[in-house]
Design an enzyme around this catalytic site. Structure first.
Site, PDB file in Angstrom:
ATOM      1  N   GLU A  62     -12.133   3.933 -14.337  1.00 59.72           N
ATOM      2  CA  GLU A  62     -11.145   3.945 -14.849  1.00 59.72           C
ATOM      3  C   GLU A  62     -11.821   4.049 -16.191  1.00 59.72           C
ATOM      4  OE1 GLU A  62      -8.628   0.787 -13.511  1.00 59.72           O
ATOM      5  OE2 GLU A  62      -7.982   0.324 -12.071  1.00 59.72           O
TER       6      GLU A  62
ATOM      7  N   ASP B 169      -5.608  -2.154  -9.005  1.00 58.03           N
ATOM      8  CA  ASP B 169      -5.865  -3.499  -9.625  1.00 58.03           C
ATOM      9  C   ASP B 169      -6.380  -5.067  -9.615  1.00 58.03           C
ATOM     10  OD1 ASP B 169      -6.895  -1.259 -10.910  1.00 58.03           O
ATOM     11  OD2 ASP B 169      -6.126  -1.572 -13.507  1.00 58.03           O
TER      12      ASP B 169
ATOM     13  N   HIS C 177       6.706  -8.550  -9.115  1.00 60.08           N
ATOM     14  CA  HIS C 177       5.598  -7.907 -10.986  1.00 60.08           C
ATOM     15  C   HIS C 177       6.390  -6.986 -10.763  1.00 60.08           C
ATOM     16  CE1 HIS C 177       2.563 -11.194  -9.283  1.00 60.08           C
ATOM     17  NE2 HIS C 177       2.562 -11.240 -10.145  1.00 60.08           N
TER      18      HIS C 177
HETATM   19  P1  FAD Z   1       8.668  -6.021  -6.311  1.00 59.27           P
HETATM   20  O1  FAD Z   1       8.310  -6.329  -8.121  1.00 59.27           O
HETATM   21  O2  FAD Z   1       8.982  -7.251  -5.668  1.00 59.27           O
HETATM   22  O3  FAD Z   1       9.570  -4.553  -6.151  1.00 59.27           O
HETATM   23  C1  FAD Z   1       9.657  -3.781  -6.699  1.00 59.27           C
HETATM   24  C2  FAD Z   1      10.662  -2.308  -6.399  1.00 59.27           C
HETATM   25  O4  FAD Z   1      10.262  -2.416  -4.444  1.00 59.27           O
HETATM   26  C3  FAD Z   1      11.828  -3.462  -6.394  1.00 59.27           C
HETATM   27  O5  FAD Z   1      13.312  -2.082  -6.247  1.00 59.27           O
HETATM   28  C4  FAD Z   1      12.153  -4.048  -4.581  1.00 59.27           C
HETATM   29  O6  FAD Z   1      13.515  -3.986  -4.422  1.00 59.27           O
HETATM   30  C5  FAD Z   1      11.757  -2.309  -4.007  1.00 59.27           C
HETATM   31  N1  FAD Z   1      10.922  -3.319  -2.557  1.00 59.27           N
HETATM   32  C6  FAD Z   1       9.941  -3.975  -2.753  1.00 59.27           C
HETATM   33  N2  FAD Z   1       9.525  -4.794  -1.238  1.00 59.27           N
HETATM   34  C7  FAD Z   1       9.505  -3.590  -0.654  1.00 59.27           C
HETATM   35  C8  FAD Z   1       9.919  -3.218   0.637  1.00 59.27           C
HETATM   36  N3  FAD Z   1       9.247  -4.049   1.588  1.00 59.27           N
HETATM   37  N4  FAD Z   1      10.230  -1.628   0.705  1.00 59.27           N
HETATM   38  C9  FAD Z   1      11.237  -1.450   0.203  1.00 59.27           C
HETATM   39  N5  FAD Z   1      11.631  -1.522  -1.134  1.00 59.27           N
HETATM   40  C10 FAD Z   1      10.504  -2.737  -1.278  1.00 59.27           C
HETATM   41  N6  FAD Z   1       0.522  -0.935  -9.844  1.00 59.27           N
HETATM   42  C11 FAD Z   1      -0.223  -0.099  -9.418  1.00 59.27           C
HETATM   43  O7  FAD Z   1       0.407   0.582  -9.128  1.00 59.27           O
HETATM   44  N7  FAD Z   1      -1.745   0.056 -10.146  1.00 59.27           N
HETATM   45  C12 FAD Z   1      -1.432  -1.029 -10.264  1.00 59.27           C
HETATM   46  O8  FAD Z   1      -2.853  -1.242 -10.925  1.00 59.27           O
HETATM   47  C13 FAD Z   1      -0.843  -2.365 -10.832  1.00 59.27           C
HETATM   48  N8  FAD Z   1      -1.571  -3.386 -11.343  1.00 59.27           N
HETATM   49  C14 FAD Z   1      -0.297  -3.956 -12.066  1.00 59.27           C
HETATM   50  C15 FAD Z   1      -0.991  -5.562 -12.099  1.00 59.27           C
HETATM   51  C16 FAD Z   1       0.110  -6.390 -12.402  1.00 59.27           C
HETATM   52  C17 FAD Z   1      -0.666  -7.668 -12.949  1.00 59.27           C
HETATM   53  C18 FAD Z   1       1.204  -6.381 -12.223  1.00 59.27           C
HETATM   54  C19 FAD Z   1       2.415  -7.490 -12.416  1.00 59.27           C
HETATM   55  C20 FAD Z   1       1.958  -5.165 -11.919  1.00 59.27           C
HETATM   56  C21 FAD Z   1       0.776  -3.792 -10.977  1.00 59.27           C
HETATM   57  N9  FAD Z   1       1.254  -3.119 -10.626  1.00 59.27           N
HETATM   58  C22 FAD Z   1       0.655  -2.023 -10.508  1.00 59.27           C
HETATM   59  C23 FAD Z   1       2.765  -2.725 -10.513  1.00 59.27           C
HETATM   60  C24 FAD Z   1       2.650  -2.587  -9.311  1.00 59.27           C
HETATM   61  O9  FAD Z   1       2.356  -2.193  -8.187  1.00 59.27           O
HETATM   62  C25 FAD Z   1       4.388  -2.411  -9.532  1.00 59.27           C
HETATM   63  O10 FAD Z   1       5.131  -3.591 -10.084  1.00 59.27           O
HETATM   64  C26 FAD Z   1       4.825  -3.236  -7.608  1.00 59.27           C
HETATM   65  O11 FAD Z   1       6.226  -2.914  -7.376  1.00 59.27           O
HETATM   66  C27 FAD Z   1       5.113  -4.853  -7.176  1.00 59.27           C
HETATM   67  O12 FAD Z   1       5.334  -4.959  -6.286  1.00 59.27           O
HETATM   68  P2  FAD Z   1       6.113  -6.405  -6.015  1.00 59.27           P
HETATM   69  O13 FAD Z   1       5.873  -6.922  -4.525  1.00 59.27           O
HETATM   70  O14 FAD Z   1       6.059  -7.020  -7.120  1.00 59.27           O
HETATM   71  O15 FAD Z   1       7.680  -5.376  -6.175  1.00 59.27           O
END
Ligand code: FAD
Length: 524
Positions: free
Chosen positions: A286, A173, A109
């Site tokens: 918020e 969120d 994400h």
């Molecule tokens: P990924 O996109 O898979 O990875 C993000 C980064 O972290 C990459 O650099 C990856 O290499 C690294 N990573 C992933 N897993 C690990 C691990 N286990 N160890 C070390 N590194 C790792 N953020 C907020 O803070 N608050 C919110 O309310 C919020 N709402 C969101 C709503 C939506 C619809 C979306 C799309 C995003 C939102 N986000 C929010 C952002 C979100 O927290 C970040 O994009 C987060 O990285 C998403 O987690 P992911 O598992 O998809 O990570």
């Protein structure tokens, strides 16, 4: 019968995969085969490669050479040790050591390819969480913490915890994000003012460093790694387990949206409410903007009030929505009406425009899922998302409001998506963690969550983001970006400011070959 067939198919595919050496690109740009003897579950089929090549942002597209679908943490450690320069096998002959990039991917994400590893290996953390089942989320006997496989989504942590009457205290969120992904950024939301971000609510981590070493860390054990990894953008290691703080789970929530036409009153009330962290304060706060040049979503409000809400927005061009929630259960039932009554009497909102819903705790936390379903049904989920998330110092929020909201956003012919606007307390953040915030007690979380639907070009929306940044720069408003993506080293150095040297030192300590999370573009 179908199950047996599926199982045989999976066995055949796994056998085929395990007998086929995998081709990836080394950092030197040469083709490298992952030797079969490493015994890794790697996928190279077009579907797996394509799924790992893009993210929610839908702006970048970076193919990895392979995707690792690990069934154990030792598989990840083996991959990383090899990535550090194990012998590479070029078409049969053993050549000197080559290194290659590796990125953990939670739910993908990210917005700008942060979880990608061009030519290298993407580690699918969901596979590890699946492999850990049914022990992917283990609640301690006394219910004070959960040990969670880092590829688990927060929604599954919530489900497992509330089954035991407990819950993490602070949330994003949206819950379909992985634990490891949000801990690599911060994990912020409406509970942050009271409990801090998710990174402030972790007791211990298991991490596989960039060198392939498996380490447990906490504030007392290997603290450099612990604090580095929290908000560390995946740069120092891959988190495989997180120990998350839990507390008693409420059962229900009074969830309010309260409308203001006056920015000063909105700001004053938001800041007063985040200063109240006792029992009479709210549990969640918020805020967002409704603007007449954007889509005015009135679905939260009773049907009979939707027209007058829309008129209020049209009349004022902009309405500020304070969003607060107060949790309760049978024991706290007696004070809940008192709190709501006090809010309705003491807040300076537009008279007659306070709306309260009473919903189950799970549904409240999972509220964005409904928005996702709506957008998916309209074909507006898998579109480019040039989002801009920034933290603005509280002392300059009026200038930001006047310049950016009044000066830029309201002057657009149209705006898209949601605009978040709420303050939070800095004393709930630990400065030893890697995430950067403004240097003030109160700062605002601003999210311009734009999406480019239909014929709209995402670059046009990105121009607005550039103007916002430029305005802050010109006005001396010292913002910090969140979920940012810089491509120039000087921007990263500026972002980390006094913490840059420490960030670099930890990189050399834990990932000296600079292999991890190359999509962040910090050390490439
Ligand atoms: P990924 O996109 O898979 O990875 C993000 C980064 O972290 C990459 O650099 C990856 O290499 C690294 N990573 C992933 N897993 C690990 C691990 N286990 N160890 C070390 N590194 C790792 N953020 C907020 O803070 N608050 C919110 O309310 C919020 N709402 C969101 C709503 C939506 C619809 C979306 C799309 C995003 C939102 N986000 C929010 C952002 C979100 O927290 C970040 O994009 C987060 O990285 C998403 O987690 P992911 O598992 O998809 O990570």
């Amino acid at each position: 019968m179908t199950n047996t067939l599926c199982l045989s198919l999976i066995t055949l595919i796994t056998l085929f995969i395990s007998l086929t050496p995998t081709l990836i690109k080394s950092d030197e740009g040469i083709d490298v085969f992952l030797p079969i003897s490493l015994n890794l579950t790697v996928l190279t089929d077009p579907f797996s490669i394509s799924a790992a090549s893009h993210d929610f942002g839908n702006i970048t597209d970076e193919n990895p050479g392979a995707v690792l679908c690990p069934s154990s943490t030792t598989e990840v450690a083996r991959l990383l040790r090899f990535a550090n320069g194990g012998f590479s096998y070029n078409k049969g002959s053993t050549s000197p050591a080559s290194t290659f990039k590796v990125a953990a991917r939670g739910q993908g994400h990210s917005l700008r390819g942060q979880a990608s590893a061009p030519g290298g290996v993407v580690v699918n953390m969901t596979c590890l969480a699946m492999a850990a089942k049914p022990a992917a989320v283990v609640i301690s006997a006394d219910g004070t913490y959960a040990d969670v496989a880092a590829g688990t989504m927060w929604v599954d942590v919530l489900k497992a915890a509330v089954d035991r009457g407990v819950s993490p205290v602070t949330w994003t969120d949206y819950l379909y994000l992985s634990v490891g992904g949000t801990l690599s950024n911060a994990g912020i939301g409406g509970q942050t003012f009271r409990h801090g971000p998710q990174i402030s609510n972790v007791h211990e981590l298991d991490v596989i460093t960039g060198k392939g070493e498996m380490m447990t860390c906490s504030p007392k054990l290997n603290p450099e790694l612990f604090y580095g990894v929290l908000g560390g953008l995946g740069q120092f290691g891959i988190i495989t387990r997180a120990r998350i703080a839990l507390d008693h789970a409420p059962t229900r929530v009074k969830w309010s949206r309260i409308l203001y036409s006056d920015f000063s009153a909105f700001k004053r009330d938001q800041e007063r409410l985040i200063s109240m962290t006792n029992d009479l304060g709210v549990d969640f706060l918020e805020g967002q903007l409704m603007m007449s040049n954007g889509f005015v979503d009135t679905s939260f409000f009773p049907l009979s009030d939707q027209t007058r809400v829309a008129s209020l927005v049209n009349d004022h061009r902009i309405i500020y929505v304070l969003e607060v929630a107060k949790y309760y259960d049978r024991t706290t039932l007696p004070i809940i009406d008192q709190v709501i009554d006090t809010l309705s009497r003491t807040l300076g909102f537009a008279p007659g425009f306070m709306f309260v819903q009473d919903v189950p705790y799970f549904d409240f936390l999972n509220r964005v899922r409904n928005e996702e379903d709506k957008l998916r049904s309209l074909g507006l989920w898998e579109v480019p998302h040039p989002w801009l998330n920034i933290f603005v110092p509280g002392s300059r929020i009026q200038d930001f409001h006047d310049g950016v909201i009044n000066g830029l956003l309201l002057n657009q012919t149209s705006t898209s998506g949601v605009t978040l606007f709420y303050p939070t307390n800095r004393n709930k953040w630990n400065n030893r963690m890697s995430t950067m915030t403004p240097d003030e007690d109160v700062f605002y979380v601003i999210g311009l969550l734009q999406s480019a639907g239909g014929s709209q070009n995402w670059q046009e929306l990105e121009n607005l983001n550039d103007k916002v940044i430029q305005f802050c720069e010109n006005s001396g408003i010292k913002i910090k970006e969140y979920l940012m993506h810089y491509t120039r080293k000087e921007d990263w150095v500026k972002h980390f400011g006094p913490k840059w040297d420490d960030f670099l030192r930890k990189k050399i300590m834990f990932d000296p070959k600079r292999l991890l999370s190359p999509g962040q573009d910090i050390f490439n």
